[in-house]
Enzyme design. Sequence first.
Site, PDB file in Angstrom:
ATOM      1  CB  SER A   1      38.772  11.831  15.309  1.00 36.89           C
ATOM      2  OG  SER A   1      37.932  10.629  15.169  1.00 36.89           O
TER       3      SER A   1
ATOM      4  CE1 TYR B   1      40.026  10.761  20.003  1.00 39.88           C
ATOM      5  CE2 TYR B   1      38.210   9.952  18.660  1.00 39.88           C
ATOM      6  CZ  TYR B   1      39.649  10.258  18.627  1.00 39.88           C
ATOM      7  OH  TYR B   1      40.408  10.198  17.876  1.00 39.88           O
TER       8      TYR B   1
END
Length: 287
Positions: free
Chosen positions: A115, A152
């Site tokens: 990501s 994350y």
Amino acid sequence: MDEPVLLTGAGGRVGQAILNGIGGEYDWRLLDREPLPRAKVPDGVTDADLYVADITDERAVREAMADVNAVVHLAGDPRKTAPWDSVLRNNIDGTQVVMRAAVDAGVDRFVFASSNHAVGGYETDDRTPDLYRTDDDYRLDGTELPRPGNLYGVSKATGEALGRLYHDKHGLSVVCVRIGNLTKDHPPREYERGQAMWLSHRDCAHLFDRCLQAEYGYEIVYGISNNDRRYYSIERAREALGYDPADNSADYTFDGEPKDVVDVDDGDDDATPAEPNFPSNPDTRGA
Ligand SMILES: NC(=O)C1=CN([C@@H]2O[C@H](COP(=O)(O)OP(=O)(O)OC[C@H]3O[C@@H](n4cnc5c(N)ncnc54)[C@H](O)[C@@H]3O)[C@@H](O)[C@H]2O)C=CC1
Ligand SMILES: O=C1O[C@H](COP(=O)(O)O)[C@@H](O)[C@H](O)[C@H]1O
């Protein structure tokens, strides 16, 4: 490709963008912890190739991995605000289980959904919002160190490191795709950062197709469309994978309308400006 491709997280947004684009091109084996409704399953994929399992369930993952040639690993917690217990379990432990099972099953290629948040820390106060604009030439190209802006992002950087380990120790071909912002039909509306890292659905399907076709060792690439605003380079994806994106958020207004619809030359000088200096989305860098 005749041997099966295992797609984890098949029922999610990225999984469906891939399957809607290239669902007919591969012999898929689909795994998700939620049962997939038939509408989410490409024609030709039988019930025998549908696995309802959690990726932390090693036995189930090993069963799904039998005879698989390539893995596209998407399953995980995608929230930038995800708490540590969730990213530890779903993103770090789960990824290790899937990668280890891939190595043990003799899988050739492993495509990991990383990501933009693995490098969100580069978006410092002094660089933003200029970074999101076309006249700024700052670029991240995948050779920089991870710099997560949240837990994350830490979990995604860890997945990239696991890929490095299994490539170096066991020769698994690994590509980590730092996906930007997947949004269907148009770039994120009124969100400069999102428009800089927009990944259209067709470019998403094409990029993962290239990840399944190209030859590589270990790669980190950015998964975004050919956006004029970008601060992620797509050169490595072009060179290593043959990625050739079709879309560009600059072809849309800031509100997300296609410019060829809005910019009809009707004699009125009322076309929406290409890049107004609206404020960036305040929710820029997550928790
Ligand atoms: N959508 C985006 O713009 C971006 C997505 N990503 C990454 O791409 C991957 C997919 O993201 P999305 O499709 O957007 O998320 P999503 O939440 O729409 O889909 C994730 C899928 O994985 C499944 N799943 C989650 N945890 C699981 C587990 N422990 N075991 C088995 N299945 C599990 C869910 O049931 C869901 O179907 C994620 O790893 C995310 O971090 C990265 C950057 C941007
Ligand atoms: O990793 C992810 O990034 C995208 C884009 O991030 P955002 O901070 O602009 O929202 C996000 O939409 C997606 O859910 C997430 O998994």
